[in-house]
Enzyme design. Structure first.
Site, PDB file in Angstrom:
ATOM      1  N   LYS A 183     -62.104 -10.061 -28.523  1.00 43.78           N
ATOM      2  CA  LYS A 183     -62.122  -8.752 -29.188  1.00 43.78           C
ATOM      3  C   LYS A 183     -62.926  -8.833 -30.481  1.00 43.78           C
ATOM      4  CE  LYS A 183     -59.653  -6.379 -26.233  1.00 43.78           C
ATOM      5  NZ  LYS A 183     -60.310  -5.396 -25.365  1.00 43.78           N
ATOM      6  N   PHE A 191     -52.113  -0.810 -31.553  1.00 40.73           N
ATOM      7  CA  PHE A 191     -50.957  -1.651 -31.831  1.00 40.73           C
ATOM      8  C   PHE A 191     -50.241  -1.906 -30.479  1.00 40.73           C
ATOM      9  CE2 PHE A 191     -51.036  -2.856 -36.265  1.00 40.73           C
ATOM     10  CZ  PHE A 191     -52.253  -2.287 -36.585  1.00 40.73           C
ATOM     11  N   TYR A 201     -58.162 -14.569 -26.155  1.00 42.09           N
ATOM     12  CA  TYR A 201     -58.203 -13.111 -25.957  1.00 42.09           C
ATOM     13  C   TYR A 201     -58.621 -12.413 -27.260  1.00 42.09           C
ATOM     14  CZ  TYR A 201     -56.526  -8.319 -25.754  1.00 42.09           C
ATOM     15  OH  TYR A 201     -56.445  -6.943 -25.848  1.00 42.09           O
ATOM     16  N   SER A 244     -57.930  -4.233 -30.645  1.00 39.78           N
ATOM     17  CA  SER A 244     -56.502  -4.543 -30.696  1.00 39.78           C
ATOM     18  C   SER A 244     -56.115  -4.990 -32.089  1.00 39.78           C
ATOM     19  CB  SER A 244     -56.243  -5.678 -29.695  1.00 39.78           C
ATOM     20  OG  SER A 244     -54.984  -6.254 -29.911  1.00 39.78           O
ATOM     21  N   THR A 292     -54.582  -7.400 -32.607  1.00 39.27           N
ATOM     22  CA  THR A 292     -54.666  -8.862 -32.565  1.00 39.27           C
ATOM     23  C   THR A 292     -55.809  -9.381 -33.447  1.00 39.27           C
ATOM     24  OG1 THR A 292     -54.538 -10.725 -31.032  1.00 39.27           O
ATOM     25  CG2 THR A 292     -56.175  -9.083 -30.529  1.00 39.27           C
ATOM     26  N   ILE A 351     -53.784   2.036 -19.789  1.00 34.96           N
ATOM     27  CA  ILE A 351     -54.185   2.989 -20.834  1.00 34.96           C
ATOM     28  C   ILE A 351     -55.273   3.930 -20.300  1.00 34.96           C
ATOM     29  CG2 ILE A 351     -55.013   3.233 -23.213  1.00 34.96           C
ATOM     30  CD1 ILE A 351     -54.007   0.300 -23.663  1.00 34.96           C
TER      31      ILE A 351
HETATM   32  P1  NAD Z   1     -55.136  -2.884 -17.745  1.00 31.64           P
HETATM   33  O1  NAD Z   1     -55.290  -4.272 -17.252  1.00 31.64           O
HETATM   34  O2  NAD Z   1     -54.030  -2.062 -17.221  1.00 31.64           O
HETATM   35  O3  NAD Z   1     -56.496  -2.069 -17.522  1.00 31.64           O
HETATM   36  C1  NAD Z   1     -57.762  -2.688 -17.532  1.00 31.64           C
HETATM   37  C2  NAD Z   1     -58.534  -2.159 -16.337  1.00 31.64           C
HETATM   38  O4  NAD Z   1     -59.844  -2.763 -16.340  1.00 31.64           O
HETATM   39  C3  NAD Z   1     -57.889  -2.492 -14.991  1.00 31.64           C
HETATM   40  O5  NAD Z   1     -57.869  -1.335 -14.190  1.00 31.64           O
HETATM   41  C4  NAD Z   1     -58.793  -3.569 -14.398  1.00 31.64           C
HETATM   42  O6  NAD Z   1     -58.811  -3.524 -12.988  1.00 31.64           O
HETATM   43  C5  NAD Z   1     -60.141  -3.201 -15.015  1.00 31.64           C
HETATM   44  N1  NAD Z   1     -61.068  -4.346 -15.161  1.00 31.64           N
HETATM   45  C6  NAD Z   1     -60.805  -5.544 -15.708  1.00 31.64           C
HETATM   46  N2  NAD Z   1     -61.916  -6.308 -15.667  1.00 31.64           N
HETATM   47  C7  NAD Z   1     -62.893  -5.564 -15.090  1.00 31.64           C
HETATM   48  C8  NAD Z   1     -64.246  -5.795 -14.769  1.00 31.64           C
HETATM   49  N3  NAD Z   1     -64.829  -6.971 -15.022  1.00 31.64           N
HETATM   50  N4  NAD Z   1     -64.954  -4.796 -14.200  1.00 31.64           N
HETATM   51  C9  NAD Z   1     -64.376  -3.596 -13.912  1.00 31.64           C
HETATM   52  N5  NAD Z   1     -63.083  -3.325 -14.196  1.00 31.64           N
HETATM   53  C10 NAD Z   1     -62.361  -4.304 -14.773  1.00 31.64           C
HETATM   54  O7  NAD Z   1     -55.068  -2.980 -19.357  1.00 31.64           O
HETATM   55  P2  NAD Z   1     -54.693  -1.855 -20.417  1.00 31.64           P
HETATM   56  O8  NAD Z   1     -53.384  -2.207 -20.996  1.00 31.64           O
HETATM   57  O9  NAD Z   1     -54.925  -0.508 -19.870  1.00 31.64           O
HETATM   58  O10 NAD Z   1     -55.779  -2.205 -21.534  1.00 31.64           O
HETATM   59  C11 NAD Z   1     -57.014  -1.528 -21.618  1.00 31.64           C
HETATM   60  C12 NAD Z   1     -57.817  -2.116 -22.759  1.00 31.64           C
HETATM   61  O11 NAD Z   1     -57.065  -2.007 -23.966  1.00 31.64           O
HETATM   62  C13 NAD Z   1     -58.155  -3.605 -22.604  1.00 31.64           C
HETATM   63  O12 NAD Z   1     -59.454  -3.817 -23.075  1.00 31.64           O
HETATM   64  C14 NAD Z   1     -57.142  -4.285 -23.493  1.00 31.64           C
HETATM   65  O13 NAD Z   1     -57.617  -5.513 -23.989  1.00 31.64           O
HETATM   66  C15 NAD Z   1     -56.980  -3.267 -24.606  1.00 31.64           C
HETATM   67  N6  NAD Z   1     -55.680  -3.375 -25.298  1.00 31.64           N
HETATM   68  C16 NAD Z   1     -54.520  -3.316 -24.582  1.00 31.64           C
HETATM   69  C17 NAD Z   1     -53.307  -3.438 -25.230  1.00 31.64           C
HETATM   70  C18 NAD Z   1     -52.010  -3.452 -24.456  1.00 31.64           C
HETATM   71  O14 NAD Z   1     -51.018  -3.962 -24.967  1.00 31.64           O
HETATM   72  N7  NAD Z   1     -51.947  -2.874 -23.266  1.00 31.64           N
HETATM   73  C19 NAD Z   1     -53.266  -3.585 -26.620  1.00 31.64           C
HETATM   74  C20 NAD Z   1     -54.462  -3.606 -27.328  1.00 31.64           C
HETATM   75  C21 NAD Z   1     -55.671  -3.500 -26.644  1.00 31.64           C
HETATM   76  C1  WQD Z   2     -43.418  -7.850 -28.665  1.00 31.38           C
HETATM   77  C2  WQD Z   2     -42.193  -8.529 -29.280  1.00 31.38           C
HETATM   78  C3  WQD Z   2     -42.025 -10.871 -28.775  1.00 31.38           C
HETATM   79  C4  WQD Z   2     -41.381 -10.397 -24.479  1.00 31.38           C
HETATM   80  C5  WQD Z   2     -49.276  -8.518 -27.337  1.00 31.38           C
HETATM   81  C6  WQD Z   2     -50.632  -9.108 -27.614  1.00 31.38           C
HETATM   82  C7  WQD Z   2     -51.476  -8.134 -28.401  1.00 31.38           C
HETATM   83  C8  WQD Z   2     -51.522  -6.762 -27.716  1.00 31.38           C
HETATM   84  C9  WQD Z   2     -50.171  -6.265 -27.352  1.00 31.38           C
HETATM   85  C10 WQD Z   2     -53.470  -6.604 -26.351  1.00 31.38           C
HETATM   86  C11 WQD Z   2     -42.480  -9.910 -29.863  1.00 31.38           C
HETATM   87  C12 WQD Z   2     -40.867 -10.123 -28.165  1.00 31.38           C
HETATM   88  C13 WQD Z   2     -41.593 -10.153 -25.816  1.00 31.38           C
HETATM   89  C14 WQD Z   2     -40.147 -10.973 -24.064  1.00 31.38           C
HETATM   90  C15 WQD Z   2     -39.413 -10.964 -26.354  1.00 31.38           C
HETATM   91  N1  WQD Z   2     -52.242  -6.817 -26.481  1.00 31.38           N
HETATM   92  N2  WQD Z   2     -40.639 -10.417 -26.737  1.00 31.38           N
HETATM   93  N3  WQD Z   2     -39.203 -11.217 -25.032  1.00 31.38           N
HETATM   94  O1  WQD Z   2     -46.955 -10.114 -28.740  1.00 31.38           O
HETATM   95  O2  WQD Z   2     -46.803  -8.032 -30.189  1.00 31.38           O
HETATM   96  O3  WQD Z   2     -48.644  -8.259 -28.576  1.00 31.38           O
HETATM   97  O4  WQD Z   2     -49.451  -7.278 -26.627  1.00 31.38           O
HETATM   98  O5  WQD Z   2     -54.302  -6.473 -27.201  1.00 31.38           O
HETATM   99  O6  WQD Z   2     -52.745  -8.705 -28.502  1.00 31.38           O
HETATM  100  O7  WQD Z   2     -50.465 -10.319 -28.359  1.00 31.38           O
HETATM  101  O8  WQD Z   2     -46.376  -7.842 -27.721  1.00 31.38           O
HETATM  102  O9  WQD Z   2     -44.792  -7.023 -26.053  1.00 31.38           O
HETATM  103  O10 WQD Z   2     -45.564  -9.433 -25.913  1.00 31.38           O
HETATM  104  O11 WQD Z   2     -44.032  -8.752 -27.761  1.00 31.38           O
HETATM  105  O12 WQD Z   2     -38.537 -11.222 -27.186  1.00 31.38           O
HETATM  106  O13 WQD Z   2     -39.911 -11.243 -22.881  1.00 31.38           O
HETATM  107  O14 WQD Z   2     -41.223  -8.757 -28.236  1.00 31.38           O
HETATM  108  O15 WQD Z   2     -41.611 -12.121 -29.256  1.00 31.38           O
HETATM  109  O16 WQD Z   2     -41.684 -10.055 -31.018  1.00 31.38           O
HETATM  110  P1  WQD Z   2     -47.153  -8.669 -28.884  1.00 31.38           P
HETATM  111  P2  WQD Z   2     -45.208  -8.257 -26.758  1.00 31.38           P
END
Ligand code: NAD
Ligand code: WQD
Length: 337
Positions: free
Chosen positions: A151, A176, A147, A123, A125, A11
């Site tokens: 948050k 989301f 996790y 998140s 979550t 992101i």
């Molecule tokens: P990502 O793992 O791709 O990016 C996180 C980055 O942070 C990475 O580049 C990693 O190297 C760096 N990092 C981790 N720990 C570190 C530390 N201690 N010091 C310096 N750098 C560090 O993840 P993302 O999907 O881009 O997510 C970014 C943020 O959004 C996270 O906080 C994650 O929890 C939150 N988030 C992600 C999702 C998702 O599904 N991708 C959903 C909701 C919230």
């Molecule tokens: C989506 C749907 C699975 C994989 C997670 C974290 C949440 C947030 C986003 C960071 C569900 C189904 C998945 C597979 C499947 N992250 N699935 N086969 O669980 O909604 O959210 O990521 O904050 O905190 O919990 O996302 O992409 O894992 O799953 O059927 O191999 O796909 O059961 O219904 P989720 P997901």
């Protein structure tokens, strides 16, 4: 100048592109624990500008404070953290250490440097098992895994900090399910090992890296029995951060805001949409429910509209097409490409 922790990640890299394109300068602070330096090269290829970069760990308070001070930043976007739910159950202390302690160190560094504007990656979550849908920001908060707990702890820490000093400007963005990639196909999600999330797994099946997808349960109380989620294009999400920064320019507040589309799609919907975008067949098998999964989760995104003037613009088709462009032009992600 905007200081971006975790800016090399999925992101964060998309946010860097949108910020640079909007005329901001950025400094990325990342330890590459879940990303690759190549992401920064790609950001430069897209924008024509090289982001400033400091290799460091947010838990290293002195390095972080020094980097923040030297950057001359007026605001921080904090993406850095660990995000794998299953791993957090296995290694809870790593999650509290990276996410909670790391954020604490960041807030201390910001206080020291007099930088009091923060956009934080939370998140959906934090809503736990939804009691009512769509999810509004005043839904009760809970966590079902370490996790999610991290948050929640961080959100509470930010609210306490703001109460103690209302000159802070804090935006807590509750994402989301981010999916897709930049339309150039140059940056995208590059999970290490087996992807936990649905779309990266589907994309790896489509590109031939994996044989089939396991659909985790088809007996949920949803229209087709598979889990329903609010998938949001990562570029829409990135733009939400720009809007949050704009709002904080003239608001001293600590607000939690949902970033979702408001639309729920099932696993089967996602498979079909990805098949169409990629012209590939995605073989799948129905398997047992994944422990901890919920049936449905989607946002009420109206608060983001009224506070930030933001809404998601990109369709499911865009999410799949852009995700496929990234996956098919970088079959093994950033490495060996
Ligand atoms: P990502 O793992 O791709 O990016 C996180 C980055 O942070 C990475 O580049 C990693 O190297 C760096 N990092 C981790 N720990 C570190 C530390 N201690 N010091 C310096 N750098 C560090 O993840 P993302 O999907 O881009 O997510 C970014 C943020 O959004 C996270 O906080 C994650 O929890 C939150 N988030 C992600 C999702 C998702 O599904 N991708 C959903 C909701 C919230
Ligand atoms: C989506 C749907 C699975 C994989 C997670 C974290 C949440 C947030 C986003 C960071 C569900 C189904 C998945 C597979 C499947 N992250 N699935 N086969 O669980 O909604 O959210 O990521 O904050 O905190 O919990 O996302 O992409 O894992 O799953 O059927 O191999 O796909 O059961 O219904 P989720 P997901």
């Amino acid at each position: 100048m905007i200081f971006i922790t975790g800016g090399a990640g999925y992101i964060g890299s998309h946010a860097c592109v949108e910020l640079i394109n909007a005329g901001h300068e950025v400094t990325v602070f990342d330890n590459f624990s879940n990303s690759q330096p190549e992401a920064l090269v790609r950001i430069e290829r897209i924008t024509g500008k090289k982001p400033n970069f400091v290799n460091g760990d947010i838990r290293d308070g002195s390095v972080l404070a020094e980097a923040l001070k030297n950057s001359g930043a007026s605001a921080v976007i904090h993406f850095a953290g660990l995000k794998a739910v299953g791993e957090s159950v296995e290694k809870p202390l790593s999650y509290y250490d990276n996410n909670v302690l790391g954020t604490l160190r960041l807030l201390e560094a910001m206080t020291k440097c007099g930088v009091k504007t923060l956009v934080f990656s939370s998140s959906a979550t934090v809503y736990g098992d939804p009691q009512a849908l769509p999810l509004t920001e005043d839904h009760q908060l809970s966590a079902t895994n370490p996790y999610g707990q991290t948050k929640l702890v961080i959100e509470n820490m930010l609210r306490d900090l703001y109460r103690s000093d209302p000159t802070w400007r804090i935006s807590i963005l509750r994402y989301f399910n981010p999916v897709g990639a930049h339309a150039s196909g140059l940056i995208g999600e590059d999970p290490q090992g087996t992807p936990n999330n649905l779309l990266p797994f589907v994309a790896q099946v489509a590109v031939g890296r994996r044989e089939f997808l396991n659909v985790w349960g088809n007996d949920y109380d949803t229209p087709d029995g598979t889990g329903v989620r609010d998938y949001i294009h990562v570029v829409d999400l990135a733009i939400g951060h720009l809007k949050a920064l704009e709002r904080l320019r003239d608001h001293q507040e600590c607000l939690a805001i949902n970033l979702g589309t408001g639309i729920g799609y099932s696993v089967i919907d996602m498979i079909k949409a990805f098949e169409k975008a990629s012209s590939k067949v995605i073989p799948f098998k129905v398997a047992e429910r994944r422990p901890g999964d919920i049936a449905s989760c989607y946002a009420d995104p109206s608060f983001a509209m009224s506070t930030l003037g933001w809404r998601a613009e990109r369709s499911l088709e865009d999410m799949c097409k852009d995700g496929w462009r990234w996956q098919s032009s970088n079959p093994t992600g950033y490495s060996h490409s």
